[in-house]
Design an enzyme around this catalytic site. Structure first.
Site, PDB file in Angstrom:
ATOM      1  N   HIS A  44      -8.767   3.826  -1.920  1.00 56.20           N
ATOM      2  CA  HIS A  44      -7.411   3.331  -1.684  1.00 56.20           C
ATOM      3  C   HIS A  44      -6.975   2.540  -2.913  1.00 56.20           C
ATOM      4  O   HIS A  44      -7.018   1.310  -2.925  1.00 56.20           O
ATOM      5  CB  HIS A  44      -7.411   2.477  -0.417  1.00 56.20           C
ATOM      6  CG  HIS A  44      -6.075   1.952  -0.005  1.00 56.20           C
ATOM      7  ND1 HIS A  44      -4.874   2.458  -0.486  1.00 56.20           N
ATOM      8  CD2 HIS A  44      -5.733   0.939   0.854  1.00 56.20           C
ATOM      9  CE1 HIS A  44      -3.872   1.787   0.064  1.00 56.20           C
ATOM     10  NE2 HIS A  44      -4.361   0.861   0.868  1.00 56.20           N
ATOM     11  N   CYS A  73       0.304   2.127   6.504  1.00 58.67           N
ATOM     12  CA  CYS A  73       0.498   0.715   6.820  1.00 58.67           C
ATOM     13  C   CYS A  73       0.553  -0.081   5.518  1.00 58.67           C
ATOM     14  O   CYS A  73      -0.015   0.321   4.500  1.00 58.67           O
ATOM     15  CB  CYS A  73      -0.620   0.206   7.716  1.00 58.67           C
ATOM     16  SG  CYS A  73      -2.277   0.306   6.984  1.00 58.67           S
ATOM     17  N   CYS A 112       0.808  -1.222   0.000  1.00 59.32           N
ATOM     18  CA  CYS A 112       0.000   0.000   0.000  1.00 59.32           C
ATOM     19  C   CYS A 112       0.844   1.276   0.000  1.00 59.32           C
ATOM     20  O   CYS A 112       0.367   2.332  -0.403  1.00 59.32           O
ATOM     21  CB  CYS A 112      -0.928   0.026   1.211  1.00 59.32           C
ATOM     22  SG  CYS A 112      -2.076  -1.362   1.273  1.00 59.32           S
ATOM     23  N   GLN A 145      -5.184  -8.815   5.405  1.00 58.92           N
ATOM     24  CA  GLN A 145      -5.178  -7.531   6.112  1.00 58.92           C
ATOM     25  C   GLN A 145      -6.468  -7.279   6.873  1.00 58.92           C
ATOM     26  O   GLN A 145      -6.463  -6.631   7.928  1.00 58.92           O
ATOM     27  CB  GLN A 145      -4.927  -6.404   5.112  1.00 58.92           C
ATOM     28  CG  GLN A 145      -3.528  -6.422   4.531  1.00 58.92           C
ATOM     29  CD  GLN A 145      -3.219  -5.180   3.718  1.00 58.92           C
ATOM     30  OE1 GLN A 145      -3.665  -4.084   4.021  1.00 58.92           O
ATOM     31  NE2 GLN A 145      -2.426  -5.354   2.675  1.00 58.92           N
ATOM     32  N   ARG A 151     -19.384   9.012  -0.132  1.00 59.93           N
ATOM     33  CA  ARG A 151     -20.825   8.790   0.024  1.00 59.93           C
ATOM     34  C   ARG A 151     -21.382   9.822   1.014  1.00 59.93           C
ATOM     35  O   ARG A 151     -21.424   9.576   2.229  1.00 59.93           O
ATOM     36  CB  ARG A 151     -21.110   7.370   0.513  1.00 59.93           C
ATOM     37  CG  ARG A 151     -20.654   6.285  -0.455  1.00 59.93           C
ATOM     38  CD  ARG A 151     -21.228   4.913  -0.095  1.00 59.93           C
ATOM     39  NE  ARG A 151     -20.906   4.507   1.257  1.00 59.93           N
ATOM     40  CZ  ARG A 151     -19.802   3.858   1.606  1.00 59.93           C
ATOM     41  NH1 ARG A 151     -18.889   3.567   0.697  1.00 59.93           N
ATOM     42  NH2 ARG A 151     -19.593   3.512   2.861  1.00 59.93           N
ATOM     43  N   SER A 176     -11.540   0.683   3.649  1.00 59.17           N
ATOM     44  CA  SER A 176     -11.411   1.420   2.388  1.00 59.17           C
ATOM     45  C   SER A 176     -11.995   0.576   1.256  1.00 59.17           C
ATOM     46  O   SER A 176     -11.899  -0.652   1.276  1.00 59.17           O
ATOM     47  CB  SER A 176      -9.939   1.731   2.105  1.00 59.17           C
ATOM     48  OG  SER A 176      -9.168   0.542   2.061  1.00 59.17           O
TER      49      SER A 176
END
Length: 394
Positions: free
Chosen positions: A350, A380, A92, A152, A212, A249
């Site tokens: 993400h 992270c 990430c 994750q 949203r 995410s």
């Protein structure tokens, strides 16, 4: 005197939902990245032939994202064939690491001008597809972790349970992320970083699809957990399964890019630097909990920089899952108002390989808006690592 690495500009595509039918799902990922690269040099009046290297992040380097997608995007953007490019994977944090490599290259004198960037089309190159169903570890890894590692989402569950972060707190944080992002979008706060993406039907995507407005904690409380299986419930009987699509995410398509150069190069080109890279850190952590590396990475960054957390005006802590920024906030006693003030990845998406430079642009624009001096970014990463970066507004 050491060479300073300065940030001239950061741009990004809107965030598209990373599944078939998402607003960016019809765009080849190399074209997504090419669009931001072309706009970055065009709007700053930089001849792309002057770029010493383009360093790009991408996690799922398979299918359309294989074969050094950053080089493909450089050629697709019309850059001279002489401009090199490389694609890296720190999960990430890939494009945050790209920015660190680019800045460190400038500081070391290896580059005058570099571009750090990233892309991920999760609709076209689904997460995990690069493994092709194969095991990512052999007997040596199994002997060290005989019970096996987890994904994750389960790591986020373990964090929420160990640190006592309740489901209602997770959902409230997620709802606030959407509220802040919707407010920022409505105010035009993202306008300076967004690059519209032309679509095959002659239309254009100009706003984040993942925000949203109107999301509430009450609505999020109705969502079922995402990662529970009978086997995992047997292995981890202490978990009550709090992680849902609402406090995670979303799968996302997107690309982003940052123009980084030496202060001397900026002066020579008549460009005004917006910020400089102050300090960097990277750290490893327990790969079972995986997402906690932001804690040692932040501590290392603060120790190296000599800057106190209270002297930093904005913190971008990637919202892979709501427990991650909440844990970080608790551990450092951070001001909640400064944490992801324009919303985070729960609302803004993400797009794995792109998120690091996306956060950098949002952080830079927030610092300029509030007149801050320092901004901290930490991410992270899968496998139990994390990046942390400190920038200073000029």
């Amino acid at each position: 005197m050491p060479t300073e690495a300065v940030i001239i500009d950061v741009v990004r595509t809107p965030s598209g939902r990373g599944k078939p039918g998402g607003e960016l799902s019809d765009i080849h990922p190399a074209d997504l990245l090419a669009g931001v690269l072309a706009e970055l040099v065009h709007r700053n009046g930089v001849d792309p032939a002057l770029v010493d290297d383009v360093i790009g992040g991408c996690v799922t380097q398979a299918g359309e994202q294989a074969g050094n997608i950053t080089r493909t995007a450089v050629l697709s953007a019309g850059f001279p064939e002489s401009v090199p490019a490389v694609t890296i994977d720190r999960q990430c944090g890939s494009s945050q690491q790209a920015a660190a490599f680019a800045a460190q290259g400038v500081i070391a004198g290896a580059y005058d001008i570099a571009i750090a960037c990233g892309v991920e089309s999760m609709s076209r190159a689904p997460m995990g597809s690069s493994a092709g169903g194969a095991s990512l570890g052999g007997e040596l890894l199994h002997s060290r972790y005989p019970e096996g590692l987890v994904n994750q989402g389960v790591a986020a569950e373990l964090i929420a349970e160990r640190w006592g972060i309740a489901r209602d707190e997770l959902d409230a944080f997620a709802a606030e992320s959407h509220r802040r992002a919707a407010q920022a979008a409505a105010s035009g706060a993202f306008d300076g970083e967004l690059v519209p993406v032309p679509t095959p039907d002659s239309g254009s995507v100009e706003a984040d699809e993942t925000i949203r407005p109107g999301t509430t904690a009450e609505k999020l409380a109705t969502l079922a957990p995402s990662f529970r299986t009978d086997a995992l419930a047997t292995r981890f009987p202490q978990l009550d399964w709090r992680i849902t699509p609402g406090n995670s995410s979303p799968l996302t398509d997107g690309a982003s890019a940052a123009l980084i150069m030496s202060a001397d190069a900026a002066k020579r080109l008549g460009l005004t630097p917006r910020a400089r890279f102050h300090s960097f850190a990277v750290a490893g952590s327990d790969p079972l909990f995986m997402l906690t590396g932001i804690l040692p990475a932040t501590r290392k960054l603060l120790d190296r920089s000599g800057v106190k957390l209270d002297d930093i005006q904005a913190y971008e802590v990637n919202e892979a899952f709501a427990p991650v920024p909440l844990l970080w906030q608790r551990e450092f006693g951070a001001d909640a108002a400064r944490l992801n003030p324009r919303g985070g990845a729960i609302a803004l998406g993400h797009a794995l390989g792109s998120s690091g430079t996306r956060l950098l642009g949002t952080l830079l624009n927030e610092l300029e808006a509030v007149g801050g001096r320092f901004g901290l970014q930490t991410m992270c990463e899968g496998g139990g690592t994390a990046n942390a970066t400190l920038i200073e507004l000029l």
